[in-house]
Design a protein around this motif. Structure first.
Motif, PDB file in Angstrom:
ATOM      1  N   GLU A 114       0.834  -1.201   0.000  1.00 43.03           N
ATOM      2  CA  GLU A 114       0.000   0.000   0.000  1.00 43.03           C
ATOM      3  C   GLU A 114       0.870   1.253   0.000  1.00 43.03           C
ATOM      4  OE1 GLU A 114      -3.093   2.945   0.906  1.00 43.03           O
ATOM      5  OE2 GLU A 114      -2.909   1.133  -0.313  1.00 43.03           O
ATOM      6  N   GLY A 118       2.176   1.725  -3.562  1.00 45.07           N
ATOM      7  CA  GLY A 118       1.057   2.083  -4.428  1.00 45.07           C
ATOM      8  C   GLY A 118       0.538   3.483  -4.129  1.00 45.07           C
ATOM      9  N   PHE A 119       0.453   3.816  -2.853  1.00 44.00           N
ATOM     10  CA  PHE A 119       0.033   5.141  -2.399  1.00 44.00           C
ATOM     11  C   PHE A 119       0.980   6.208  -2.951  1.00 44.00           C
ATOM     12  CE2 PHE A 119      -0.162   8.640   0.591  1.00 44.00           C
ATOM     13  CZ  PHE A 119      -1.477   8.677   1.049  1.00 44.00           C
ATOM     14  N   ALA A 146       2.860   5.977  -5.589  1.00 41.26           N
ATOM     15  CA  ALA A 146       2.680   6.064  -7.042  1.00 41.26           C
ATOM     16  C   ALA A 146       1.492   6.958  -7.378  1.00 41.26           C
ATOM     17  CB  ALA A 146       2.481   4.670  -7.630  1.00 41.26           C
ATOM     18  N   GLY A 147       0.394   6.780  -6.635  1.00 39.55           N
ATOM     19  CA  GLY A 147      -0.774   7.623  -6.864  1.00 39.55           C
ATOM     20  C   GLY A 147      -0.503   9.079  -6.570  1.00 39.55           C
ATOM     21  N   ALA A 148       0.238   9.333  -5.502  1.00 35.16           N
ATOM     22  CA  ALA A 148       0.567  10.716  -5.140  1.00 35.16           C
ATOM     23  C   ALA A 148       1.432  11.364  -6.211  1.00 35.16           C
ATOM     24  CB  ALA A 148       1.273  10.739  -3.788  1.00 35.16           C
ATOM     25  N   LYS A 189       1.566  10.566  -9.381  1.00 31.30           N
ATOM     26  CA  LYS A 189       0.766  10.762 -10.598  1.00 31.30           C
ATOM     27  C   LYS A 189      -0.085  12.021 -10.508  1.00 31.30           C
ATOM     28  CE  LYS A 189      -0.586   9.392 -14.655  1.00 31.30           C
ATOM     29  NZ  LYS A 189       0.386   9.287 -15.779  1.00 31.30           N
ATOM     30  N   GLU A 190      -0.549  12.319  -9.290  1.00 35.91           N
ATOM     31  CA  GLU A 190      -1.400  13.496  -9.096  1.00 35.91           C
ATOM     32  C   GLU A 190      -0.589  14.786  -9.047  1.00 35.91           C
ATOM     33  OE1 GLU A 190      -5.208  15.288  -8.646  1.00 35.91           O
ATOM     34  OE2 GLU A 190      -4.504  13.354  -9.392  1.00 35.91           O
ATOM     35  N   GLN A 211       4.756  -3.784  -6.558  1.00 43.02           N
ATOM     36  CA  GLN A 211       4.426  -2.371  -6.709  1.00 43.02           C
ATOM     37  C   GLN A 211       5.638  -1.566  -7.184  1.00 43.02           C
ATOM     38  OE1 GLN A 211       3.211  -4.322  -4.173  1.00 43.02           O
ATOM     39  NE2 GLN A 211       1.311  -4.329  -5.360  1.00 43.02           N
ATOM     40  N   ASP A 244       3.658  -0.766 -10.541  1.00 45.06           N
ATOM     41  CA  ASP A 244       2.988   0.525 -10.356  1.00 45.06           C
ATOM     42  C   ASP A 244       3.934   1.718 -10.507  1.00 45.06           C
ATOM     43  OD1 ASP A 244       0.447  -0.655  -9.811  1.00 45.06           O
ATOM     44  OD2 ASP A 244       1.215  -1.223  -7.861  1.00 45.06           O
ATOM     45  N   ASN A 301       5.301   2.567 -14.853  1.00 41.69           N
ATOM     46  CA  ASN A 301       4.708   3.872 -15.144  1.00 41.69           C
ATOM     47  C   ASN A 301       5.728   5.006 -15.071  1.00 41.69           C
ATOM     48  OD1 ASN A 301       1.606   3.553 -15.436  1.00 41.69           O
ATOM     49  ND2 ASN A 301       2.148   2.213 -13.730  1.00 41.69           N
ATOM     50  N   LEU A 328       7.216   6.655 -12.662  1.00 49.68           N
ATOM     51  CA  LEU A 328       6.734   7.754 -11.836  1.00 49.68           C
ATOM     52  C   LEU A 328       7.831   8.269 -10.899  1.00 49.68           C
ATOM     53  CD1 LEU A 328       3.228   6.294 -11.018  1.00 49.68           C
ATOM     54  CD2 LEU A 328       3.705   8.310 -12.428  1.00 49.68           C
TER      55      LEU A 328
END
Length: 579
Positions: A338, A341-342, A344-346, A348-349, A368, A372, A376, A378
């Motif tokens: 998590e 993954g968290f 990676a999301g941050a 991306k944003e 991940q 992830d 990607n 990132l």
């Protein structure tokens, strides 16, 4: 010498002896076990709070069940000191001369009462579920139990295990040991769910476990031996999956461990009279303080930077950011997958995530790191602690981080040799927005060093010229490289990165030297040295020094160095033999 010859524990050679005791004797035994845990941890260090909190439940388990035929799988197994004392290993607590006889985690090489070498979290339910299914297949009928803490329940694999445990056709008991703590304070929606169960004495209709199909039972005082014996008797031999939720007190019997649970989850040697560590804290800047200062600097400059960790803020000293900059801090629980993954999301944003990970736990998030983040491409920044050869349990080795990160596309893995180099690498990693960057934090005392230009757009080796031999000493092993280079008059190179090669410099080094030598504080297979050797091919002789691809288990560090030819004298001799 046995420090407590009068202890009742001296008469307990296994669970059969425990079954002869009455309730008063078992309560006396609990006090003895706590005394021994405190004495040994004060002398040696180790897990404290988890072991103090599980004493009564452990006594009750071995009183009711018939181990080792009946099986209990301890999640993480950092709470198994009482279990070990009751299964023939008490001398390792009674006698300081035998303190090193047992490992700190469950270990099947040590005892038939242990079923796995386990040191990471959230795996017990999955292991127990597989055992139960195999038991059914083979027509056997023993009891199988997984004991997992509420902290470990924040890890995703626990839910994967529960999902399958709920449909087991026969006996399977999951004990949730709820002490309202992980290593740090517990986080997430699980906290709310368990509180509703505790507050209602297990009666609330908002019960996630009954919703999954479990027969749910609750014990309000999991530190009461009689209550735990009654609860275990009630679930023994039951022919369907049960979830037994017990409320316990982490650190019970030692007030400082109750007052400050995070600091007493795992302890360095300490003075029992004052609760103070017996080894002084390092003075001046450290790898941790440099990393924190760098993150805080960027927060204060108004950047959208966030520090992320998986339940171990104390390892990095992250409490300062957690308390003073809560919007820039996230603890995801014991869930490394998590956390990556968290991040990676941050990224991306558009935020700048700085992940704080421990080498030994990072392997839990390999997918991940690859799928992830790397696939990607990132710009996640990741600080990796504890990466290096150590004398710890085989479940907690930090020798695989380079192998994982360095061999994935897009990741850049940097390895500082000084604190100022670490700072410069962080500064560059945070500003660049092209690729994921990991930084291998020094685990040894490294110098502060001179100021370094924060530019790693192109990896350029730093070379101190000598002759005949070129030593490429990565990260923490730069100091070892200095000692060897001094003895041989060799060229010394700081290669800066664990996975990006400076090919121009390597070509020049090969042309000017008889042999190239690499040092890395990591596993050799798949590591830095093999990349150098592969690139240079037939151009010159290459010697690689690091750790062989083996699991060491509580082996003294000095012995590991000797076994892997990592002492200065051994390295010098090996190099001279090929010159």
């Amino acid at each position: 010498m046995n420090q407590h010859p009068d202890f009742l524990l001296n008469k307990i050679n296994g669970p059969k002896d425990l079954k002869k005791l009455n309730l008063d004797q078992m309560n006396q035994l609990a006090k003895e076990i706590r005394t021994l845990i405190l004495e040994k941890d004060a002398a040696e260090g180790g897990h404290l709070g988890p072991d103090l909190g599980i004493v009564e439940a452990t006594i009750a388990y071995h009183y009711v069940f018939d181990a080792p035929k009946d099986k209990i799988i301890w999640d993480v197994s950092h709470q198994t000191y009482p279990h070990k004392m009751l299964t023939g290993r008490a001398l390792a607590w009674l006698d300081p001369d035998h303190y090193q006889d047992v490992t700190p985690y469950s270990n099947p090489d040590e005892s038939p009462y242990d079923y796995y070498a386990v040191g990471h979290t959230s795996t017990s339910i999955s292991l127990a579920t597989g055992m139960a299914k195999a038991r059914d297949l083979m027509g056997k009928h023993e009891n199988i139990m997984a004991l997992i803490g509420d902290g470990s329940m924040t890890g995703g694999m626990a839910y994967e295990g529960l999902n399958n445990a709920a449909i087991e056709k026969h006996n399977l008991v999951v004990v949730v040991n709820d002490n309202q703590m992980s290593i740090d304070k517990n986080v997430g929606g699980l906290v709310t769910a368990l509180k509703k169960l505790r507050d209602s004495n297990g009666e609330t209709k908002e019960n996630p476990f009954t919703a999954m199909g479990f027969d749910y039972r609750y014990v309000a005082d999991g530190n009461n031996i009689k209550d735990m014996i009654d609860a275990f008797k009630a679930v023994k031999d039951v022919d369907h999956p049960i979830l037994l939720h017990i409320n316990t007190l982490k650190g019970k019997g030692y007030q400082p461990a109750i007052d400050n649970e995070e600091a007493h989850h795992w302890v360095m040697p300490f003075d029992l009279k004052t609760d103070k560590p017996t080894s002084p804290a390092p003075e001046g800047p450290t790898a941790n303080s440099v990393a924190l200062d760098e993150v805080i600097k960027h927060i204060n400059s108004g950047e959208n930077i966030m520090a992320i960790n998986a339940a171990i803020p104390g390892v990095f000293g992250l409490d300062k950011i957690k308390n003073e900059y809560p919007d820039h801090y996230t603890d995801v629980g014991i869930a490394e997958q998590e956390s990556v993954g968290f991040a990676a999301g941050a990224a991306k944003e558009g935020a700048t995530p700085v992940l704080f990970e421990n080498s030994t736990f990072l392997q839990r998030a390999f997918d991940q790191l690859s799928h992830d983040v790397a696939a990607n491409d990132l710009p996640v920044v990741m600080m990796v602690a504890g990466g290096g050869i150590s004398g710890t349990s085989k479940t907690h080795l930090g020798i695989f981080d380079q192998v994982m990160i360095s061999n994935l596309p897009n990741w850049i893995y940097l390895a500082p040799t000084t604190l100022n180099e670490e700072k410069a690498m962080m500064e560059w990693a945070i500003k660049q927005r092209k690729h994921p960057v990991a930084i291998k934090m020094p685990t040894k005392a490294v110098p502060e060093g001179k100021q370094v230009e924060a530019n790693y757009d192109e990896i350029k080796y730093q070379v101190k010229k000598g002759k005949d031999v070129a030593i490429l000493a990565l990260g923490d092993f730069y100091s070892l490289g200095e000692k060897v280079a001094d003895k041989l008059g060799a060229t010394l190179v700081n290669p800066v990165s664990a996975n990006i090669l400076d090919m121009n410099t390597l070509d020049q080094l090969a042309a000017d030297h008889e042999v190239i030598v690499t040092f890395e504080d990591n596993s050799l297979d798949g590591g830095f040295g093999e990349k150098v050797a592969s690139y240079l091919g037939a151009k010159t002789k290459v010697l690689n020094f690091g750790q062989k691809r083996v699991y060491t288990d509580q082996i003294p560090l000095e012995q590991i160095y000797k076994d892997n030819h990592l002492t200065v004298d051994q390295i010098v001799e090996d190099i001279k033999n090929v010159l």
